[in-house]
Motif scaffolding. Sequence first.
Motif, PDB file in Angstrom:
ATOM      1  N   ARG A 255      60.149  62.012  63.993  1.00  0.00           N
ATOM      2  CA  ARG A 255      61.457  61.951  63.329  1.00  0.00           C
ATOM      3  C   ARG A 255      61.432  60.883  62.239  1.00  0.00           C
ATOM      4  O   ARG A 255      61.013  59.748  62.469  1.00  0.00           O
ATOM      5  CB  ARG A 255      62.538  61.622  64.353  1.00  0.00           C
TER       6      ARG A 255
ATOM      7  N   VAL B 296      63.022  58.137  60.097  1.00  0.00           N
ATOM      8  CA  VAL B 296      64.109  57.164  60.217  1.00  0.00           C
ATOM      9  C   VAL B 296      64.188  56.445  58.874  1.00  0.00           C
ATOM     10  O   VAL B 296      63.166  55.996  58.347  1.00  0.00           O
ATOM     11  CB  VAL B 296      63.836  56.151  61.346  1.00  0.00           C
TER      12      VAL B 296
ATOM     13  N   ASP C   2      64.855  49.616  67.054  1.00  0.00           N
ATOM     14  CA  ASP C   2      66.314  49.690  67.105  1.00  0.00           C
ATOM     15  C   ASP C   2      66.999  49.057  65.900  1.00  0.00           C
ATOM     16  O   ASP C   2      68.200  49.199  65.713  1.00  0.00           O
ATOM     17  CB  ASP C   2      66.845  49.062  68.397  1.00  0.00           C
TER      18      ASP C   2
ATOM     19  N   THR D 199      71.111  47.913  62.162  1.00  0.00           N
ATOM     20  CA  THR D 199      70.771  48.960  63.126  1.00  0.00           C
ATOM     21  C   THR D 199      70.464  50.240  62.362  1.00  0.00           C
ATOM     22  O   THR D 199      71.197  50.619  61.445  1.00  0.00           O
ATOM     23  CB  THR D 199      71.954  49.196  64.089  1.00  0.00           C
ATOM     24  N   TRP D 200      69.374  50.907  62.730  1.00  0.00           N
ATOM     25  CA  TRP D 200      69.003  52.161  62.066  1.00  0.00           C
ATOM     26  C   TRP D 200      70.070  53.222  62.284  1.00  0.00           C
ATOM     27  O   TRP D 200      70.603  53.344  63.383  1.00  0.00           O
ATOM     28  CB  TRP D 200      67.666  52.689  62.611  1.00  0.00           C
TER      29      TRP D 200
ATOM     30  N   GLN E  42      71.734  56.759  63.137  1.00  0.00           N
ATOM     31  CA  GLN E  42      71.343  57.806  64.117  1.00  0.00           C
ATOM     32  C   GLN E  42      71.199  59.141  63.474  1.00  0.00           C
ATOM     33  O   GLN E  42      71.814  59.575  62.637  1.00  0.00           O
ATOM     34  CB  GLN E  42      72.365  57.875  65.247  1.00  0.00           C
TER      35      GLN E  42
END
Length: 147
Positions: free
Chosen positions: A98, A100, A127, A144-145, A147
């Motif tokens: 995935r 990110v 995270d 924070t990455w 979602q």
Amino acid sequence: MEILNKVAYSFMLVLVIALMSSTTTRPVSGLFIGKTYVYIINNLGPNIKFNYHCKSADDDLGERSLNFNEEWHWKFQTNWFDTTLFWCNMWWTDTNGRQVSGSTDIYKAKRDKTKCYRRCRYYVKADGIYRYNSVMYRLDLLYTWPQ
């Protein structure tokens, strides 16, 4: 003698103004401080490459990548008004394949100068991104990455 005093006073005034606007040093409380160093460290995990592109209003640092546990740094002089800002676009691929990605202000002088002083270390983790707080001796979650 009075003309000499006026010339000396004018010279000192010009010298002080020149020093205050210098890009290599700046006076703070009567002291001259040096450059700020920003470090980015990839702590995502083995075989995970971290990619990023950081810039400021004045400097484009280019697109780069770090392997696991590698670090990269750059240095700069914060401006007199502490409005210096660097931001980064970042992306990586997790172990599930995935993608990110995200973007954040990596260095904001007004926010960071009291937390990391002149050596700011940012740890990239799965995270989010953590800044080492050299006042409290801990890692603080900065970003924070998505979602």
